[in-house]
Design an enzyme around this catalytic site. Structure first.
Site, PDB file in Angstrom:
ATOM      1  N   SER A  63      -7.265   2.319  12.671  1.00  0.00           N
ATOM      2  CA  SER A  63      -6.796   0.968  12.394  1.00  0.00           C
ATOM      3  C   SER A  63      -5.586   1.008  11.459  1.00  0.00           C
ATOM      4  O   SER A  63      -5.602   1.693  10.434  1.00  0.00           O
ATOM      5  CB  SER A  63      -7.923   0.166  11.746  1.00  0.00           C
ATOM      6  N   GLY A  64      -4.540   0.330  11.845  1.00  0.00           N
ATOM      7  CA  GLY A  64      -3.325   0.278  11.024  1.00  0.00           C
ATOM      8  C   GLY A  64      -2.365   1.405  11.315  1.00  0.00           C
ATOM      9  O   GLY A  64      -1.342   1.559  10.653  1.00  0.00           O
ATOM     10  N   THR A  70      -0.824  -1.379  18.113  1.00  0.00           N
ATOM     11  CA  THR A  70      -0.371  -2.638  18.709  1.00  0.00           C
ATOM     12  C   THR A  70       1.148  -2.715  18.730  1.00  0.00           C
ATOM     13  O   THR A  70       1.744  -3.141  19.721  1.00  0.00           O
ATOM     14  CB  THR A  70      -0.980  -3.812  17.922  1.00  0.00           C
ATOM     15  N   ASN A 101      -5.527  -3.020   7.678  1.00  0.00           N
ATOM     16  CA  ASN A 101      -4.337  -3.477   8.390  1.00  0.00           C
ATOM     17  C   ASN A 101      -4.226  -4.996   8.252  1.00  0.00           C
ATOM     18  O   ASN A 101      -5.210  -5.700   8.444  1.00  0.00           O
ATOM     19  CB  ASN A 101      -4.460  -3.063   9.874  1.00  0.00           C
ATOM     20  N   SER A 128      -4.820  -6.592  11.994  1.00  0.00           N
ATOM     21  CA  SER A 128      -5.689  -5.711  12.764  1.00  0.00           C
ATOM     22  C   SER A 128      -6.204  -6.407  14.027  1.00  0.00           C
ATOM     23  O   SER A 128      -6.682  -7.538  13.988  1.00  0.00           O
ATOM     24  CB  SER A 128      -6.865  -5.303  11.874  1.00  0.00           C
ATOM     25  N   SER A 129      -6.085  -5.697  15.153  1.00  0.00           N
ATOM     26  CA  SER A 129      -6.590  -6.261  16.411  1.00  0.00           C
ATOM     27  C   SER A 129      -8.107  -6.106  16.380  1.00  0.00           C
ATOM     28  O   SER A 129      -8.603  -4.983  16.264  1.00  0.00           O
ATOM     29  CB  SER A 129      -6.027  -5.491  17.604  1.00  0.00           C
ATOM     30  N   GLY A 131      -9.283   2.160  17.005  1.00  0.00           N
ATOM     31  CA  GLY A 131      -9.502   3.587  16.767  1.00  0.00           C
ATOM     32  C   GLY A 131     -10.869   3.838  16.159  1.00  0.00           C
ATOM     33  O   GLY A 131     -11.632   2.915  15.876  1.00  0.00           O
ATOM     34  N   GLU A 183     -13.800   4.374  13.773  1.00  0.00           N
ATOM     35  CA  GLU A 183     -14.059   3.726  12.478  1.00  0.00           C
ATOM     36  C   GLU A 183     -15.278   4.325  11.813  1.00  0.00           C
ATOM     37  O   GLU A 183     -16.289   4.593  12.460  1.00  0.00           O
ATOM     38  CB  GLU A 183     -14.259   2.215  12.666  1.00  0.00           C
TER      39      GLU A 183
HETATM   40  N1  LIG Z   1       6.913   1.351  14.879  1.00  0.00           N
HETATM   41  C1  LIG Z   1       6.710   0.607  13.801  1.00  0.00           C
HETATM   42  N2  LIG Z   1       7.759   0.192  13.087  1.00  0.00           N
HETATM   43  C2  LIG Z   1       7.573  -0.560  12.002  1.00  0.00           C
HETATM   44  N3  LIG Z   1       6.384  -0.910  11.523  1.00  0.00           N
HETATM   45  C3  LIG Z   1       5.288  -0.530  12.187  1.00  0.00           C
HETATM   46  C4  LIG Z   1       5.413   0.247  13.370  1.00  0.00           C
HETATM   47  N4  LIG Z   1       4.167   0.496  13.795  1.00  0.00           N
HETATM   48  C5  LIG Z   1       3.335  -0.124  12.935  1.00  0.00           C
HETATM   49  N5  LIG Z   1       3.992  -0.742  11.988  1.00  0.00           N
HETATM   50  C6  LIG Z   1       3.416  -1.498  10.861  1.00  0.00           C
HETATM   51  O1  LIG Z   1       2.077  -1.149  10.739  1.00  0.00           O
HETATM   52  C7  LIG Z   1       1.264  -2.315  10.835  1.00  0.00           C
HETATM   53  C8  LIG Z   1       0.000  -1.999  11.585  1.00  0.00           C
HETATM   54  O2  LIG Z   1       0.323  -1.720  12.904  1.00  0.00           O
HETATM   55  P1  LIG Z   1      -0.639  -2.181  14.116  1.00  0.00           P
HETATM   56  O3  LIG Z   1      -1.117  -3.557  13.924  1.00  0.00           O
HETATM   57  O4  LIG Z   1       0.089  -1.858  15.349  1.00  0.00           O
HETATM   58  O5  LIG Z   1      -1.808  -1.189  13.892  1.00  0.00           O
HETATM   59  P2  LIG Z   1      -3.016  -0.969  14.895  1.00  0.00           P
HETATM   60  O6  LIG Z   1      -3.092   0.497  15.144  1.00  0.00           O
HETATM   61  O7  LIG Z   1      -2.881  -1.825  16.046  1.00  0.00           O
HETATM   62  O8  LIG Z   1      -4.233  -1.354  13.975  1.00  0.00           O
HETATM   63  P3  LIG Z   1      -5.563  -2.009  14.471  1.00  0.00           P
HETATM   64  O9  LIG Z   1      -6.384  -0.955  15.120  1.00  0.00           O
HETATM   65  O10 LIG Z   1      -6.160  -2.454  13.217  1.00  0.00           O
HETATM   66  O11 LIG Z   1      -5.216  -3.099  15.372  1.00  0.00           O
HETATM   67  C9  LIG Z   1       2.099  -3.344  11.533  1.00  0.00           C
HETATM   68  O12 LIG Z   1       1.752  -4.619  11.142  1.00  0.00           O
HETATM   69  C10 LIG Z   1       3.483  -2.993  11.069  1.00  0.00           C
HETATM   70  O13 LIG Z   1       3.720  -3.572   9.803  1.00  0.00           O
HETATM   71 MG   LIG Z   2      -3.828  -3.415  16.733  1.00  0.00          MG
END
Ligand SMILES: Nc1ncnc2c1ncn2[C@@H]1O[C@H](COP(=O)(O)OP(=O)(O)OP(=O)(O)O)[C@@H](O)[C@H]1O
Ligand SMILES: [Mg+2]
Length: 1091
Positions: free
Chosen positions: A156-157, A161, A207, A210-211, A435, A437
């Site tokens: 997560s984070g 996404t 995050n 977080s999705s 991911g 947890e």
């Molecule tokens: N390529 C990127 N460029 C800039 N910032 C990023 C990038 N990837 C992620 N981030 C930052 O990291 C944060 C978390 O990313 P994201 O929401 O995609 O995580 P996630 O893996 O989907 O987490 P979760 O499993 O909780 O949904 C985003 O809100 C953004 O601020």
């Molecule tokens: Mg996500």
């Protein structure tokens, strides 16, 4: 590895803080090595735990980690850290893309220019990028007609996404319609993200966005590669979050967006401060850094517009969201009957009213649905009251159900709106799923999430390892089994039917008397010998699963409740009866038979969903993106080694590297291999060989060992493909060089010919120019020489003229002086003569006058006697006679004077004078005859006297004239002398000015602008002067003239060398003798020497 490590080796050693730290081996004793780490510490470590460090590794890291010289954990970690520091967040591991979350905007990585660049490039041609993965998936889908899927995983984070969104953007760019405006499919697909994020994402500790659901987006393409449809599948929304939020997390974004909506909406839904709603105020976090909820609300509504959700539907959606908030604020207190409950107070009643109003249902029915339950027994239907706690659970259950139905409706609506292309034969699926947890408290959600990750890891394993090894078997090659962590047993433990945890849970859920403890007991009993299952000590209902990514301890107390997938019939009936078609649509009537017979559980449903997903994934060719979260602080530029290492291990990246390198990481069909490497053995083309033989030929020719030839494929060891590629590149390079050589030769020759022609032209022109310049210079030089010559001649001539006139002046002066001397001398002698003459004249006159006085005395005496004698003759006659006598006396006086004069003259003529003879004659008695003769003589004397007088006058006048002349000459002489002095003076000045001019001329000639010949002039001047002085000495003896020494009073004369003047005079004289021509020529020669 250990045998390669010796003293002074650079190694990686384990470090509790930094996971791995590099250092230098100081000493080795047995199995122990003493290491000095790069932070200055000295540590002891076992040799077997050391890894060599590649000190020649590129400072900017490598783009593909399979190319690392030493492929091990610390090297991989160091490479990622090095690249992350340079903002290179993407790195390949074979075909897997590792994306490290930058936690900062890097717009330069994602702009249209970069997209265009990656659109043109082949895979791995450019640096690693999520666009490269999107590009290769799209190209392979189009070119090879294979469906593709891109699996984005990570904790997560970690950025799943965001990465997914980038991918979708890129695919929309690749396969979008040219006029990408309005509601095109790709726009709808892209705009579905903010809608789903608003309702399915929330801030968690890990995050901020977080999705809380899994998502698989299937993008369909038509035959020409344009996006023609899309399908979004979501997995397991975290429902518990709707009514239970832990600090400092937040509920789903949509609740906060609605509270920040424009005032009319807020007023309409009777909302306000989020703090006033129980579902939101359980946590103290209401706002997100850098996020404006009001703006997000409007943005979400805009996205809903694009996606195809009508205004009316949007209103209904937010009405339901507001209803959930009001529902959460309904509190219950004990009712009048025992174990019954009722709405607690006015406030709660208001919220109940609002909820029923917003859901458009009857408030009493709502209260009943919340506080009462129908018990259906075979005999009758009993209505049972719920206590306040039960009513609250019922309320929360209703809220969760409504929200999850709302979310499902949204997904469904989006899918309908975008539309599916039933004819599409090509698709790319993008999976963004939570991911692995592991928290302190892990409940049913974590169980499902980790189950998903086990399934995905299994898919990964199957693809990367199993498929690989299955391929080895299929191809019947000799291979030794490569050990890898296979998680099939964990998957079986969870999902096996019968006997898996989900099956047991469903069983427990179906049994009315089941409790968490009975369920746990069942698990302990069933899996007591399972190596992946453990019973933690000192717990009664917890169990631990050994997941591939680590051990997770689950608390099973809520498993039963959370697994039950049913809607309370009262709730179903209530909302189905809603006057709002949207709400009643969320709760459609259940099919009668299914509601009674079939038990449905979340676990079972989720398992089914996962199976479907796996089927889809298995039917496609996967690409993997492993997202890595560099730190838990969500901060940019912080790379926490231990954290990253854990993710790499749990994401199977390190294992993938190890297994791939241990087996045959590369395989190619014979045809593919020959297509690629036939160039290495062109002689094969001459004969007719089997493809297998040809492949072997090539491999043997290149000296490779360890490879395997299968039935249809060549299997290569790690690095062999690279080696063959290197040979191929070399051959291609040589061929290219040869072609280039020929082309270049031709081009160069053409260029050379052109250049030569041009150069000849240039040379000709240049030479012409040069010749013209030289000729011009020569002409100028000649002209200069001529000018110099003429100038010198003129100067010399002028000098000569001056000198000549000076000499002439001097000569005339000198001659004048000599003449004056002579004249003065002559004047002196003449004056003496004149004085003598005068003196003699004066003496003679004085003598004459004395004689005359004597004669007069004698005559008067004589005449007196005569007169007295004749006195008696008549007085008249006397008077007459007297007159006559007077006249005669006068005449006689005159005669006497004449006699005197004649005497003087006579005495002058006849020297010495005989004065006494004259006196004696006069003293003789006068007779008349004698008188007459005397008269005649007197007359003659008179005439003589007259002549003498005239002569004396002339002489006197001449004398005066001579004196005057002498005086004038003296004056002229003095004037001449003065002029001579002046002349000498001016001559001196002239000489000085000449010497000045010479020195000026010399300095001009010495100046850099003068020609070289001019430079050479100075010594000649000196020589010339020396010569002239010599000449002057030589000629001084021949000088015709001598000059007086110059006046000492003159300053100029004090430095004047008389010899020089002599030289000038000498020169002039010689010049006069030789003629002007010879002088000129001599001098010219001299002047030429000057220059
Ligand atoms: N390529 C990127 N460029 C800039 N910032 C990023 C990038 N990837 C992620 N981030 C930052 O990291 C944060 C978390 O990313 P994201 O929401 O995609 O995580 P996630 O893996 O989907 O987490 P979760 O499993 O909780 O949904 C985003 O809100 C953004 O601020
Ligand atoms: Mg996500």
């Amino acid at each position: 590895m250990a045998e390669n490590i010796m003293v002074d080796s650079h190694v990686w050693v384990e470090d509790p803080e930094r996971a791995w730290i590099d250092g230098v081996v100081l000493n080795i004793k047995g199995d122990e090595a003493e290491i000095k780490t790069n932070d200055g510490r000295e540590v002891i470590a076992n040799l077997s735990k050391l890894y060599p460090k590649d000190i020649e590794a590129p400072s900017e890291g490598v783009e593909d980690m399979t190319r690392l010289s030493y492929l091990h954990e610390p090297a991989v970690l160091d490479n990622l850290a090095t690249r992350y520091e340079l903002n290179e967040i993407y790195t390949y591991t074979g075909n897997i893309l590792i994306a490290v979350n930058p936690f900062q905007g890097l717009p330069h990585l994602y702009d249209a220019e970069v997209m265009e660049k990656y659109k043109e490039a082949y895979f791995k041609e450019l640096s690693p990028h999520v666009f490269a993965i999107g590009g290769i998936a799209y190209r392979e889908m189009i070119n090879e007609g294979r469906n593709k899927c891109i699996l984005v995983s990570g904790e997560s984070g970690s950025g799943k996404t965001e990465t997914t969104k980038m991918l979708m953007r890129y695919l929309a760019y690749f396969g979008g319609h040219s006029a990408a405006e309005g509601r095109t499919v790709e726009n709808q697909v892209l705009e579905s993200n903010p809608v789903l994020e608003a309702f399915g994402n929330a801030k968690t500790v890990k995050n901020n966005n977080s999705s809380r659901f899994g998502k698989f987006v299937e993008i369909q393409f038509d035959d020409v590669g344009r996006i023609s449809g899309a399908a979004i599948r979501t997995y397991l929304l975290e429902r518990s979050r709707v009514c239970q939020v832990s600090d400092p997390e937040r509920n789903y974004h949509c609740f906060y967006l609605l509270c920040a909506a424009p005032p009319e909406d807020v007023e309409r839904f009777k909302l306000g401060d989020p703090k006033s709603f129980r579902y939101l105020n359980q946590s103290s976090c209401y706002e997100l850094d850098g996020v404006n909820d009001a703006e997000e609300y409007l943005a979400t509504r805009r996205a809903m517009d694009v996606v195809g959700i009508s205004e009316k539907e949007q209103d209904a959606i937010f009405r339901v969201v507001a209803a959930i908030l009001h529902l959460g604020n309904i509190e219950f207190s004990k009712g009048e009957d025992a174990d019954s409950s009722s709405v607690k107070d006015e406030q709660s009643m208001f919220h109940l009213q609002m909820t029923s109003e917003l859901l458009m249902c009857d408030p009493h029915s709502l209260e009943d649905a919340l506080c009462k339950r129908m018990m259906v027994t075979p005999e009758e239907v009993i209505k049972r009251s719920l206590d306040p706690l039960g009513a609250a659970v019922s309320r929360d259950g209703l809220a969760k159900t409504i929200y999850s139905r709302l979310f499902d409706w949204l997904v469904n609506k989006i899918n309908i709106s975008i539309g599916q292309d039933s004819h599409s034969r090509r698709l790319i699926g993008v999976l963004d799923i939570y991911g692995f947890e592991s928290f302190k408290t892990n409940s049913f959600e974590q169980f499902c999430i980790n189950y998903t990750n086990e399934k995905l890891q299994q898919h990964f394993n199957q693809h990367v390892f199993k498929m690989e090894q299955g391929e080895y078997q299929k191809e019947e090659i000799d291979w030794s089994y490569v050990e890898f962590v296979d998680n099939q047993d964990v998957v079986d433990l969870i999902e096996k039917k019968p006997g898996g945890i989900i099956a047991l849970l469903d069983e427990a859920c179906m049994l009315p008397k089941s409790t968490p403890e009975t369920f746990s007991e069942k698990l302990y009993h069933t899996f007591k010998d399972h190596k992946r299952f453990m019973k933690p000590k000192l717990t009664r209902s917890d169990f631990t699963l050994v997941h591939y990514a680590g051990d997770v301890q689950y608390q099973s107390d809520q498993f039963l409740d959370k697994n039950k997938d049913y809607v309370v019939a009262e709730h179903q009936d209530l909302l189905n009866a809603s006057k709002c078609s949207f709400v009643s649509g969320l709760f459609p009537p259940l099919p009668k038979e299914s509601s009674k017979s079939k038990f449905s559980s979340i676990g079972a449903r989720f398992k089914l969903q996962l199976q479907q997903l796996m089927e889809t994934l298995n039917s496609t060719e996967p690409h993997y993106i492993r997202c890595v979260k560099p730190n838990n602080l969500l901060q940019p530029t912080v790379f926490d080694n231990a954290n990253v290492l854990h993710q790499l291990r749990s994401g199977g990246v390190l294992e993938a590297i190890r297994v791939k390198c241990a087996g045959y990481p590369t395989n190619r069909t014979f045809i593919e291999f020959l297509n690629r490497f036939l160039i290495l053995a062109p002689e094969i083309l001459k004969g007719e060989y089997e493809a297998e033989v040809a492949c072997k030929w090539i491999l043997e020719k290149k000296g490779l060992t360890g490879y395997q030839i299968g039935k249809s494929k060549v299997f290569l060891r790690a690095g062999q493909m690279a080696e063959l590629d290197a040979h191929r590149t070399r051959v291609l390079g040589e061929s290219a060089r040869m072609i280039q050589g020929q082309v270049r030769t031709r081009l160069t020759r053409e260029r050379f010919v052109l250049m030569r022609r041009a150069s000849v032209n240039i040379q000709a022109n240049w030479r012409g120019n040069l010749a013209r310049k030289i000729s011009k210079d020569m002409r100028r030089e000649e002209a200069a020489i001529k000018i110099q010559k003429n100038l010198r001649r003129q100067i010399a001539k002028k000098d000569y003229g001056k000198t000549k006139s000076s000499a002439l002046t001097l000569q005339s002066g000198v001659r004048t002086m000599a003449a004056r001397h002579e004249f003065r001398y002559k004047l002196t002698t003449r004056a003496a003569t004149v004085i003598q003459a005068y003196w003699r004249g004066y003496s003679a006159i004085s003598e004459y006058k004395k004689l005359k006085r004597v004669s007069l005395v004698c005559k008067s005496n004589l005449r007196g006697r005569i007169a007295r004698k004749r006195l008696g003759q008549s007085k008249q006659a006397d008077r007459k006679e007297e007159t006559e006598n007077e006249r005669k006396v006068e005449l006689s006086n005159r005669e006497e004077e004449a006699v005197d004069m004649s005497f003087v003259l006579h005495s002058e003529q006849k020297k010495p004078y005989n004065t006494f003879s004259v006196v004696s004659q006069i003293t003789d008695p006068i007779r008349d005859t004698e008188i007459e003769s005397l008269t005649a003589e007197v007359e003659m004397l008179k005439a003589l006297l007259q002549v003498e007088k005239q002569r004396a006058d002339i002489s006197e006048r001449k004398c005066a004239e001579a004196r005057e002349l002498g005086e004038r000459r003296r004056k002229r002489l003095e004037e001449t002398e003065r002029r001579v002095y002046q002349l000498q003076d001016s001559l001196n000045r002239l000489l000085y000015s000449m010497s000045d001019q010479f020195s000026q001329l010399k300095s001009i000639l010495r100046s850099p602008s003068m020609s070289a010949s001019t430079m050479a002039s100075a010594p000649v001047v000196r020589d010339d002067l020396a010569d002239s002085s010599e000449n002057s000495e030589a000629s001084s003896s021949d000088s015709d003239f001598t000059f007086p020494a110059p006046s000492p009073s003159s300053d100029n004369f004090s430095t004047f060398n008389p010899n020089q003047l002599q030289v000038i005079v000498q020169d002039l004289s010689t010049t006069e003798a030789k003629g002007t021509e010879s002088y000129d020529s001599d001098k010219e020669g001299g002047f030429e020497d000057y220059f």
